[in-house]
Design a protein around this motif. Structure first.
Motif, PDB file in Angstrom:
ATOM      1  N   GLU A   1      25.006  48.888  39.516  1.00  0.00           N
ATOM      2  CA  GLU A   1      24.627  49.028  40.923  1.00  0.00           C
ATOM      3  C   GLU A   1      25.044  47.794  41.723  1.00  0.00           C
ATOM      4  O   GLU A   1      25.480  47.901  42.870  1.00  0.00           O
ATOM      5  CB  GLU A   1      23.114  49.250  41.034  1.00  0.00           C
ATOM      6  N   PHE A   2      24.903  46.636  41.099  1.00  0.00           N
ATOM      7  CA  PHE A   2      25.316  45.404  41.769  1.00  0.00           C
ATOM      8  C   PHE A   2      26.829  45.395  42.002  1.00  0.00           C
ATOM      9  O   PHE A   2      27.301  45.030  43.087  1.00  0.00           O
ATOM     10  CB  PHE A   2      24.907  44.187  40.942  1.00  0.00           C
ATOM     11  N   LEU A   3      27.590  45.807  40.998  1.00  0.00           N
ATOM     12  CA  LEU A   3      29.043  45.831  41.134  1.00  0.00           C
ATOM     13  C   LEU A   3      29.491  46.769  42.256  1.00  0.00           C
ATOM     14  O   LEU A   3      30.491  46.519  42.930  1.00  0.00           O
ATOM     15  CB  LEU A   3      29.686  46.244  39.808  1.00  0.00           C
ATOM     16  N   LYS A   4      28.738  47.829  42.471  1.00  0.00           N
ATOM     17  CA  LYS A   4      29.091  48.788  43.519  1.00  0.00           C
ATOM     18  C   LYS A   4      28.871  48.216  44.922  1.00  0.00           C
ATOM     19  O   LYS A   4      29.562  48.615  45.867  1.00  0.00           O
ATOM     20  CB  LYS A   4      28.258  50.062  43.365  1.00  0.00           C
ATOM     21  N   LYS A   5      27.910  47.284  45.047  1.00  0.00           N
ATOM     22  CA  LYS A   5      27.518  46.837  46.385  1.00  0.00           C
ATOM     23  C   LYS A   5      27.747  45.349  46.652  1.00  0.00           C
ATOM     24  O   LYS A   5      27.489  44.882  47.757  1.00  0.00           O
ATOM     25  CB  LYS A   5      26.032  47.155  46.604  1.00  0.00           C
ATOM     26  N   ASN A   6      28.189  44.592  45.643  1.00  0.00           N
ATOM     27  CA  ASN A   6      28.264  43.140  45.791  1.00  0.00           C
ATOM     28  C   ASN A   6      29.295  42.720  46.841  1.00  0.00           C
ATOM     29  O   ASN A   6      30.217  43.474  47.167  1.00  0.00           O
ATOM     30  CB  ASN A   6      28.603  42.494  44.447  1.00  0.00           C
ATOM     31  N   ILE A   7      29.123  41.501  47.332  1.00  0.00           N
ATOM     32  CA  ILE A   7      30.089  40.935  48.280  1.00  0.00           C
ATOM     33  C   ILE A   7      30.682  39.631  47.728  1.00  0.00           C
ATOM     34  O   ILE A   7      31.073  38.731  48.478  1.00  0.00           O
ATOM     35  CB  ILE A   7      29.452  40.694  49.668  1.00  0.00           C
ATOM     36  N   LEU A   8      30.742  39.520  46.406  1.00  0.00           N
ATOM     37  CA  LEU A   8      31.379  38.364  45.782  1.00  0.00           C
ATOM     38  C   LEU A   8      32.861  38.342  46.120  1.00  0.00           C
ATOM     39  O   LEU A   8      33.450  39.353  46.507  1.00  0.00           O
ATOM     40  CB  LEU A   8      31.206  38.423  44.265  1.00  0.00           C
TER      41      LEU A   8
ATOM     42  N   ASP B   1      36.944  38.199  45.499  1.00  0.00           N
ATOM     43  CA  ASP B   1      37.779  39.030  44.623  1.00  0.00           C
ATOM     44  C   ASP B   1      38.008  38.379  43.263  1.00  0.00           C
ATOM     45  O   ASP B   1      37.971  39.052  42.227  1.00  0.00           O
ATOM     46  CB  ASP B   1      39.134  39.299  45.283  1.00  0.00           C
ATOM     47  N   PHE B   2      38.237  37.072  43.253  1.00  0.00           N
ATOM     48  CA  PHE B   2      38.503  36.366  41.998  1.00  0.00           C
ATOM     49  C   PHE B   2      37.343  36.544  41.029  1.00  0.00           C
ATOM     50  O   PHE B   2      37.543  36.865  39.846  1.00  0.00           O
ATOM     51  CB  PHE B   2      38.730  34.870  42.273  1.00  0.00           C
ATOM     52  N   THR B   3      36.126  36.342  41.510  1.00  0.00           N
ATOM     53  CA  THR B   3      34.952  36.405  40.645  1.00  0.00           C
ATOM     54  C   THR B   3      34.732  37.814  40.108  1.00  0.00           C
ATOM     55  O   THR B   3      34.450  38.001  38.915  1.00  0.00           O
ATOM     56  CB  THR B   3      33.695  35.932  41.400  1.00  0.00           C
ATOM     57  N   VAL B   4      34.865  38.814  40.970  1.00  0.00           N
ATOM     58  CA  VAL B   4      34.682  40.196  40.528  1.00  0.00           C
ATOM     59  C   VAL B   4      35.732  40.559  39.477  1.00  0.00           C
ATOM     60  O   VAL B   4      35.409  41.149  38.434  1.00  0.00           O
ATOM     61  CB  VAL B   4      34.765  41.161  41.722  1.00  0.00           C
ATOM     62  N   ASN B   5      36.982  40.199  39.713  1.00  0.00           N
ATOM     63  CA  ASN B   5      38.043  40.528  38.758  1.00  0.00           C
ATOM     64  C   ASN B   5      37.847  39.823  37.422  1.00  0.00           C
ATOM     65  O   ASN B   5      38.106  40.399  36.353  1.00  0.00           O
ATOM     66  CB  ASN B   5      39.409  40.176  39.348  1.00  0.00           C
ATOM     67  N   LYS B   6      37.358  38.587  37.460  1.00  0.00           N
ATOM     68  CA  LYS B   6      37.093  37.867  36.218  1.00  0.00           C
ATOM     69  C   LYS B   6      35.903  38.480  35.476  1.00  0.00           C
ATOM     70  O   LYS B   6      35.898  38.552  34.247  1.00  0.00           O
ATOM     71  CB  LYS B   6      36.828  36.391  36.506  1.00  0.00           C
ATOM     72  N   ALA B   7      34.900  38.945  36.209  1.00  0.00           N
ATOM     73  CA  ALA B   7      33.747  39.596  35.582  1.00  0.00           C
ATOM     74  C   ALA B   7      34.186  40.874  34.875  1.00  0.00           C
ATOM     75  O   ALA B   7      33.773  41.153  33.735  1.00  0.00           O
ATOM     76  CB  ALA B   7      32.680  39.906  36.624  1.00  0.00           C
ATOM     77  N   VAL B   8      35.025  41.644  35.550  1.00  0.00           N
ATOM     78  CA  VAL B   8      35.548  42.878  34.948  1.00  0.00           C
ATOM     79  C   VAL B   8      36.361  42.543  33.698  1.00  0.00           C
ATOM     80  O   VAL B   8      36.223  43.194  32.653  1.00  0.00           O
ATOM     81  CB  VAL B   8      36.415  43.647  35.960  1.00  0.00           C
ATOM     82  N   GLN B   9      37.180  41.516  33.795  1.00  0.00           N
ATOM     83  CA  GLN B   9      38.003  41.111  32.656  1.00  0.00           C
ATOM     84  C   GLN B   9      37.143  40.705  31.463  1.00  0.00           C
ATOM     85  O   GLN B   9      37.422  41.093  30.319  1.00  0.00           O
ATOM     86  CB  GLN B   9      38.907  39.941  33.052  1.00  0.00           C
TER      87      GLN B   9
ATOM     88  N   LEU C   1      37.580  49.379  35.352  1.00  0.00           N
ATOM     89  CA  LEU C   1      38.849  49.133  36.049  1.00  0.00           C
ATOM     90  C   LEU C   1      38.773  49.539  37.511  1.00  0.00           C
ATOM     91  O   LEU C   1      39.496  48.994  38.359  1.00  0.00           O
ATOM     92  CB  LEU C   1      39.991  49.869  35.360  1.00  0.00           C
ATOM     93  N   SER C   2      37.887  50.463  37.804  1.00  0.00           N
ATOM     94  CA  SER C   2      37.755  50.936  39.200  1.00  0.00           C
ATOM     95  C   SER C   2      37.172  49.858  40.115  1.00  0.00           C
ATOM     96  O   SER C   2      37.247  49.981  41.350  1.00  0.00           O
ATOM     97  CB  SER C   2      36.890  52.188  39.260  1.00  0.00           C
ATOM     98  N   PHE C   3      36.579  48.818  39.518  1.00  0.00           N
ATOM     99  CA  PHE C   3      35.986  47.743  40.329  1.00  0.00           C
ATOM    100  C   PHE C   3      36.961  46.595  40.576  1.00  0.00           C
ATOM    101  O   PHE C   3      36.647  45.660  41.320  1.00  0.00           O
ATOM    102  CB  PHE C   3      34.717  47.214  39.656  1.00  0.00           C
ATOM    103  N   LYS C   4      38.107  46.633  39.920  1.00  0.00           N
ATOM    104  CA  LYS C   4      39.095  45.559  40.123  1.00  0.00           C
ATOM    105  C   LYS C   4      39.604  45.609  41.561  1.00  0.00           C
ATOM    106  O   LYS C   4      39.795  46.652  42.155  1.00  0.00           O
ATOM    107  CB  LYS C   4      40.265  45.701  39.150  1.00  0.00           C
ATOM    108  N   ARG C   5      39.839  44.427  42.110  1.00  0.00           N
ATOM    109  CA  ARG C   5      40.326  44.316  43.473  1.00  0.00           C
ATOM    110  C   ARG C   5      41.741  43.748  43.498  1.00  0.00           C
ATOM    111  O   ARG C   5      42.106  42.944  42.653  1.00  0.00           O
ATOM    112  CB  ARG C   5      39.392  43.416  44.286  1.00  0.00           C
ATOM    113  N   LYS C   6      42.498  44.173  44.467  1.00  0.00           N
ATOM    114  CA  LYS C   6      43.866  43.703  44.591  1.00  0.00           C
ATOM    115  C   LYS C   6      43.923  42.445  45.437  1.00  0.00           C
ATOM    116  O   LYS C   6      43.085  42.225  46.301  1.00  0.00           O
ATOM    117  CB  LYS C   6      44.733  44.794  45.219  1.00  0.00           C
TER     118      LYS C   6
END
Length: 236
Positions: free
Chosen positions: A197-204, A206-214, A231-236
């Protein structure tokens, strides 16, 4: 050198620094600096040796040792951090930790610390973590986030922590962002639904979100299905 003392004097401190220098591994200093990324002078003393020294000092009045605030080398900080972690009284612990956090200059200075969180001091530690995350000093912020790891299993705290993490949306410091990513990945393993739920709504950022997914995708504790989904949460 006798490390088990009831009183540490300034003269003892000078002798101790000479003792540390005698343990230096000169051939490993450059390699160690590349790993730690510290600006402090280094002796490259091994981790087992650091632990041994701290253990011997802790048999005596290690608070007296800490009061010398020996800080000439990174190796001093590793010893100080190990000793601070042994302080049982929260108020005393907080006093020394806050000064330590103001001086820490690399990830290893943060990660050498441990946090003895229990039912009696849980709220105190949580408030201390919040205070540290607001610091202007990046490695103090990292220490605050490290404390949050002790609260992952408590949903009432975790919801509050996720709100706090959103304050890091403009964080620029690599070692702070990486710690947040590591924290989010650990949360996903231990509390998948709430973290999702946090991943769906967070405002972190892009770097941090992509590293978390990784980090989630690199973990053997995350299912193949979830790795694909993330993978759907990765940002470009």
């Amino acid at each position: 050198m006798n490390l088990n003392k009831e009183i540490w004097t300034e003269e003892d401190g000078k002798k101790f620094q000479k003792y540390l220098k005698s343990l230096a591994r000169l051939e490993k200093i450059d390699w160690t600096r590349n790993i730690l990324n510290t600006k402090m002078p280094l002796l490259a003393i091994t981790s087992p040796e650091i632990k041994r020294i701290a253990k011997e000092i802790s048999k005596g009045n290690f608070i007296s040792f800490l009061d010398l605030w020996l800080w000439d080398y990174y190796d001093n900080t590793a010893i100080n951090g190990t000793l601070i972690s042994k302080i049982k009284d929260f108020n005393v612990y907080k006093k020394y930790l806050l000064k330590y956090a103001s001086l820490a200059d690399c990830w290893a200075s943060c990660d050498v610390l441990t946090f003895n969180v229990n039912e009696k001091n849980r709220e105190d530690f949580f408030n201390l973590a919040i205070f540290l995350t607001k610091s202007e000093k990046p490695f103090a912020r990292r220490i605050g986030i490290n404390i949050f790891f002790k609260f992952i299993e408590y949903e009432n705290y975790l919801n509050k922590i996720f709100e706090i993490l959103n304050n890091f949306k403009n964080e620029k410091e690599y070692y702070v962002n990486m710690c947040i990513a590591w924290f989010v990945a650990e949360c996903f393993v231990k509390n998948r639904n709430l973290t999702l739920e946090f991943l769906k709504k967070n405002i972190l950022n892009d770097f941090t979100v992509n590293k978390a997914v990784q980090k989630c995708r690199d973990s053997f504790r995350v299912s193949s299905e979830d790795k694909e989904m993330l993978l759907s949460f990765k940002r470009k």
